[in-house]
Design a protein around this motif. Structure first.
Motif, PDB file in Angstrom:
ATOM      1  N   GLU B 169      -0.144   8.031   1.301  1.00  0.00           N
ATOM      2  CA  GLU B 169       0.343   6.778   0.705  1.00  0.00           C
ATOM      3  C   GLU B 169       0.490   6.904  -0.810  1.00  0.00           C
ATOM      4  O   GLU B 169       1.332   6.247  -1.408  1.00  0.00           O
ATOM      5  N   MET B 176       8.036   5.379  -4.464  1.00  0.00           N
ATOM      6  CA  MET B 176       8.482   4.000  -4.695  1.00  0.00           C
ATOM      7  C   MET B 176       8.576   3.720  -6.191  1.00  0.00           C
ATOM      8  O   MET B 176       9.407   2.952  -6.635  1.00  0.00           O
ATOM      9  N   ASP B 177       7.659   4.324  -6.946  1.00  0.00           N
ATOM     10  CA  ASP B 177       7.638   4.094  -8.385  1.00  0.00           C
ATOM     11  C   ASP B 177       8.753   4.847  -9.093  1.00  0.00           C
ATOM     12  O   ASP B 177       8.813   4.855 -10.319  1.00  0.00           O
TER      13      ASP B 177
ATOM     14  N   ARG C  47       8.754  -0.054   6.005  1.00  0.00           N
ATOM     15  CA  ARG C  47       9.010   1.252   5.420  1.00  0.00           C
ATOM     16  C   ARG C  47      10.484   1.635   5.537  1.00  0.00           C
ATOM     17  O   ARG C  47      10.994   2.392   4.708  1.00  0.00           O
ATOM     18  N   ALA C  50      11.856  -0.052   2.647  1.00  0.00           N
ATOM     19  CA  ALA C  50      11.453   0.648   1.422  1.00  0.00           C
ATOM     20  C   ALA C  50      12.214   1.955   1.240  1.00  0.00           C
ATOM     21  O   ALA C  50      12.358   2.444   0.129  1.00  0.00           O
ATOM     22  N   LEU C  77      12.918  -1.462  -5.213  1.00  0.00           N
ATOM     23  CA  LEU C  77      11.897  -2.302  -4.597  1.00  0.00           C
ATOM     24  C   LEU C  77      10.522  -1.769  -4.994  1.00  0.00           C
ATOM     25  O   LEU C  77      10.382  -0.611  -5.340  1.00  0.00           O
ATOM     26  N   ALA C  78       9.524  -2.634  -4.953  1.00  0.00           N
ATOM     27  CA  ALA C  78       8.166  -2.176  -5.242  1.00  0.00           C
ATOM     28  C   ALA C  78       7.296  -2.453  -4.033  1.00  0.00           C
ATOM     29  O   ALA C  78       7.533  -3.405  -3.305  1.00  0.00           O
ATOM     30  N   MET C  79       6.310  -1.580  -3.836  1.00  0.00           N
ATOM     31  CA  MET C  79       5.491  -1.737  -2.635  1.00  0.00           C
ATOM     32  C   MET C  79       4.017  -1.723  -2.992  1.00  0.00           C
ATOM     33  O   MET C  79       3.573  -0.968  -3.849  1.00  0.00           O
ATOM     34  N   PHE C  81       0.506  -0.998  -1.159  1.00  0.00           N
ATOM     35  CA  PHE C  81       0.040  -0.390   0.082  1.00  0.00           C
ATOM     36  C   PHE C  81      -1.307  -0.950   0.516  1.00  0.00           C
ATOM     37  O   PHE C  81      -2.080  -1.453  -0.296  1.00  0.00           O
ATOM     38  N   ARG C 146       1.060  -2.653 -10.811  1.00  0.00           N
ATOM     39  CA  ARG C 146       1.983  -1.528 -10.815  1.00  0.00           C
ATOM     40  C   ARG C 146       3.327  -1.944 -10.223  1.00  0.00           C
ATOM     41  O   ARG C 146       4.369  -1.417 -10.591  1.00  0.00           O
ATOM     42  N   LEU C 156       7.270  -5.465  -1.596  1.00  0.00           N
ATOM     43  CA  LEU C 156       6.907  -5.232  -0.207  1.00  0.00           C
ATOM     44  C   LEU C 156       5.383  -5.098  -0.146  1.00  0.00           C
ATOM     45  O   LEU C 156       4.798  -4.324  -0.904  1.00  0.00           O
TER      46      LEU C 156
END
Ligand SMILES: Nc1ncnc2c1ncn2[C@@H]1O[C@H](COP(=O)(O)OP(=O)(O)O)[C@@H](O)[C@H]1O
Ligand SMILES: [Mg+2]
Lengths: 290, 276, 331
Positions: B169, B176-177, C47, C50, C77-79, C81, C146, C156
């Motif tokens: 993850e 994602m960043d 996902r 994403a 997009l930002a996720m 977790f 973040r 997300l």
């Protein structure tokens, strides 16, 4: 998390390692197999050609072959017996609380880091020498005689040297496995009324099974190839008393210059190692899924 | 929940453990002592030997007479060189297998491991001939190559088991960043993987340093590392216990120290992650 | 902007189809919650959006642009977790600044935006700590920090609260809802907890085995569940289902009544039953009553003193009886 893009990159990153190992596996292996069916002696470069099974026949019927196989097995089993029994006892001891655990661990571990040639020469000269060795001095102090270890009991002596190097390995791994034993499980067994011996038999030993299997198999792989220790101590002798399979292959191919016969011996060594490897890989493969 | 251990029992365990430890360590301790004695004293009975004067004579002789440093340097070049090259090849491979596992990753790993099972004696003949024909006999470069190959599976495996413990993850978060593959490896993966890489490096230097089949068979005077240099003491002339001890101490000391540092990782590396 | 549309999206792993063809439209600024039992494909769907998984087929558009083949970073997009996925070797400051650094935002600007985000999330005094030195709730806030510094088109969240204890969970739920009201950015939030779904969502998407069972506002789903699955999943305690003659009397295969829509009486009513367990919560009392139609859960007032073994009568409120056909669809 894998996407097409990352998959392509991954393949690219793996390929150098795979390519190198593929070459490393295929080239020498096919050459060994090919040579093993050729008449090829460096001393007689003109006598070449297909040899059929004759190299194998020569190798197997060589008067040194039967002792070499026997010695290889005795060496492996002897070292395994000493290191496994010693390793379990030592691991159990070192797992107890005592003062200076860290230092004792280091002391026990040390022989594993000693290069085989040093270890063999030190044992041969400083300890097993019948005149000036440590054991001879002790024997003489008690009015006895120095024992000629390498002359009288060459294989046994080599077993001692090799076992000294591998005992730390077995101990360290079994100790690590022992320390991962769930304390609560032990306490539960104690609450259930199990004494120390039953706890060892029913809880500790089953917990160690995997580690024991792995130690046995890995050691076997290495022990099947013991070479340096023999080279610097007995050279396989006296006679064939301490000759093992790798050493015989070396003698045939490098000393006697008979490439074909050496290669045939090599193929036999590969087959032997692969039988063990098969079981080792199964034991390790199981762990991959865990 | 700690329970009190009776002091008597702990004392007994301490005595037993120290005795065993010292017995096992004794040969090493013994050569350290012998290396600081004169040749004449080194063969004397233990008590006489111990009370004899201490001297560094043997160390001086070994260095003067036998090019000790050349062989030491060969050992360094061969073990460090093969380890670094191995790491350079293995890091990307292990990274890919740990973070982009495919259907065949498992088989690939097992196959790599299987190459490690090939006994050296089995391929001695072709390797010797190849080395001879390509002029690689007694060269450091040749040995670096062979040791890289024989230790590559261990390096890949060790790195793989370390990398697998880094949560996927986190790498996805980096993606994602907006991290590219390069910055993902540079800023996220590498800092997290450094401890694992360091232990892999240490263990492999140890293994390569002590390798005693190919180093003995494929070298002579020039490229011989310490394993082969020490082997030359197998046919000695005259008194040599102190010299052999001094040479041995110098050959094993660096690796003993490295080994003590890396003992935890050793288990994982040598069992291919099967025991941690 | 943050409008996301999925058309005929499918996903399979090998031979296993996890998401059969699925269509979904998420409007800009909406708070959408994907809810469903564990393993139903919520994470997979998130996902896919994403970009962490490739679609097997179908199209994903973001703000009208085809994003199906864009990398996660390109989708904007930002996720957040479930495990927070913070970089353990970086300080909180560096963690929050990382996406900006990747986007090539200059140093001063980065510092400014990190400070701003930290202020919003009450993290200012922790900026120089490592994630390992923070509590669960603080880590969660760093992960959110973040995400917000990037000013993404949409957030997300994959079960972001499941690693927190009950009290913290409630607090974070409010914080995230507040954050949404302030930022007005699209949020897609995955959870298996229907309480989270009901309390946070503008729009709930109920998933079952990769299929969408119903899409609607929390109250729509509560009032008019389209089928047995949604009816049973939304609402707590669960809706009571009765089959047999009682259902047939109302021309249905199954009828459903929520615990809060059943009246109780000591003297008479539709169904006679015996109180089994009575759970006194103070504000409410949940009675588990054994009747000839099965076990029925009833929500009564906090002061009701029914005890184990008491005989009582239950009467469902006819205006709130849900009727389902043999296939489970609403009648
Ligand atoms: N990488 C994968 N490979 C194979 N099957 C997977 C993979 N990821 C998820 N699945 C399967 O897809 C289904 C949905 O998983 P997931 O989306 O994680 O469910 P949820 O988040 O709703 O609990 C599960 O049955 C799971 O086993
Ligand atoms: Mg999930």
């Amino acid at each position: 998390m894998a996407t097409q893009h990352s998959r392509a990159a991954a393949r690219l990153m793996i390929s150098p390692a795979v390519a190198l190992l593929l070459i490393w596996m295929i080239v020498p292996l096919t050459m060994t197999i090919w040579f093993s069916f050729q008449q090829y002696n460096l001393l007689y470069p003109d006598r070449t050609g297909f040899a059929g099974w004759s190299n194998y026949v020569y190798f197997v019927t060589d008067f040194r072959f039967a002792p070499a196989i026997r010695n290889t097995l005795v060496l492996v089993l002897g070292v395994l017996a000493i290191t496994m029994i010693g390793g379990i006892l030592l691991a159990l001891l070192l797992d107890q609380p005592f003062w200076g655990q860290g230092i004792v661990r280091l002391l026990v571990l040390a022989p594993f880091f000693v290069m085989p040639t040093v270890s063999a020469l030190v044992w041969k000269n400083m300890f097993m020498n019948p005149v000036n060795g440590f054991f001879a001095h002790i024997a003489k102090a008690f009015g006895g005689q120095g024992f000629d270890f390498l002359g009288q009991a060459p294989l046994f002596s080599i077993i001692i040297m090799v076992a000294w190097q591998w005992l730390p390995f077995a101990t360290l791994i079994l100790l690590t496995a022992l320390q991962s034993l769930d304390r609560e499980q032990m306490e539960a067994a104690e609450m259930d009324g199990a004494g120390p011996l039953s706890r060892f038999v029913y809880i500790t030993l089953p917990h160690l099974t995997r580690a024991i299997t792995v130690v046995i198999l890995i050691q076997t792989i290495f022990l099947l190839s013991v070479y340096a220790e023999i080279l610097v101590t007995t050279n396989g002798g006296p006679g064939t008393a301490s000759m093992n399979l790798p050493f015989l292959v070396y003698l045939a191919s490098i000393v006697d210059n008979d490439v074909g016969m050496g290669a045939a011996g090599g193929v036999i060594a590969i087959i032997l190692a692969n039988i063990v490897a098969f079981f080792l890989m199964r034991a390790i493969g199981k762990n991959l899924d865990a | 929940m700690a329970r009190r251990i009776p002091t008597a029992r702990k004392t007994l365990t301490t005595a037993a453990a120290w005795t065993t430890g010292l017995v096992i360590f004794f040969p090493i301790l013994w050569i350290v002592i012998l290396s600081f004695k004169s040749e004449g004293d080194a063969i004397a009975p233990p008590l006489t030997m111990l009370s004899a004067p201490w001297t560094t004579e043997a160390y001086t002789t070994v260095q003067e007479r036998s090019d000790y440093f050349k062989h030491f340097w060969n050992s360094v070049v061969i073990s460090v060189g093969s380890t670094l090259i191995g790491l350079a090849i293995a890091i990307p491979a292990a990274w890919a297998m740990a973070f982009v596992p495919g259907r065949r990753t498992r088989d690939l790993l097992m196959w790599m491991l299987s190459t490690k099972m090939m006994p050296a004696a089995g391929v001695l003949v072709p390797m010797y001939l190849l080395f001879r024909n390509f002029g690689l006999l007694d060269t450091r470069i040749g040995l670096v190559g062979v040791l890289t190959l024989i230790n590559l599976p261990i390096i890949v495996w060790m790195l793989y088991t370390y990398f697998r413990e880094i949560p996927g993850e986190i790498l996805e978060a980096a993606r994602m960043d907006g991290a590219t593959l390069r910055s993902e490896i540079l800023y996220v993966l590498t800092p997290m993987a450094v401890p694992g890489i360091a232990s892999t490096l240490l263990l492999n230097i140890i293994l390569a340093w002590n390798e005693a089949f190919w180093t003995l068979r494929l070298t002579a005077a020039n490229a011989a590392p310490l394993t082969a240099f020490i082997a030359s003491y197998s046919s000695p002339e005259g008194l040599f216990y102190a010299k052999l001890s001094a040479a041995s101490v110098m050959a094993i000391a660096p690796i003993l120290i490295l080994g003590w540092f890396s003992q935890k990782q050793l288990v994982r590396g040598l069992t291919f992650g099967a025991v941690k | 902007m943050g409008q996301i549309e999925l058309s005929q999206v499918t996903k399979g792993f090998g031979d296993v189809t996890v998401i059969p063809p699925l269509d979904l439209r998420i409007e800009d600024g909406e708070f959408v919650v994907f809810v469903g039992p564990s393993g139903c494909g919520k994470s997979t769907l998130l996902r896919l959006i994403a970009g962490l998984e490739d679609t097997t087929s179908g199209r994903i558009t973001i703000d009208g642009r085809d994003a199906t083949d864009l990398s996660p970073a390109q989708r904007g997009l930002a996720m957040v977790f479930q495990s927070y996925a913070l970089y353990p070797h970086m300080s909180v400051r560096k963690n929050i600044a990382f996406p900006l650094k990747m986007a090539g935002v200059p140093e001063e600007e980065r510092a400014r935006r990190v400070e701003a985000a930290a202020k919003v999330l009450n993290l200012t005094s922790y900026l120089d700590r490592r994630p390992g030195q923070l509590s669960g709730g603080q880590r969660q806030r760093v992960a959110i920090g973040r995400a917000i510094v990037r000013e993404p088109k949409a957030f997300l969240f994959d079960e972001p609260l499941s690693n927190l204890d009950a009290a913290l969970r409630m607090g974070m739920r409010l914080e995230i809802t507040e954050l949404h009201q302030r930022l007005k950015t699209t949020m897609i939030y995955v959870t298996h907890d229907q309480v989270e779904a009901m309390t946070m969502a503008d729009k709930i998407v109920v998933l079952n085995a990769g299929r969408i069972e119903q899409v609607g506002s929390p109250l729509e789903l509560y009032r008019r569940p389209r089928n047995l699955f949604v009816a049973g999943f939304i609402g707590s305690p669960k809706m009571n289902f009765v089959t047999g003659p009682e259902a047939a009397r109302r021309d249905a295969a199954t009828i459903g009544v929520r615990p809060e829509h059943i009246g109780i009486s000591r003297d008479g009513g539709d169904w006679k039953g015996t109180v089994g367990v009575a759970e006194h919560l103070g504000s409410d009392t949940f009675l588990h009553v054994t009747t000839e139609h099965g076990m029925i859960t009833v929500r009564a007032g906090g002061e009701v003193d029914a005890a184990h073994g008491d005989t009582i009568w239950l009467t469902p409120d006819p205006a709130h009886v849900h009727r389902f056909d043999a296939g489970g669809a609403r009648l």
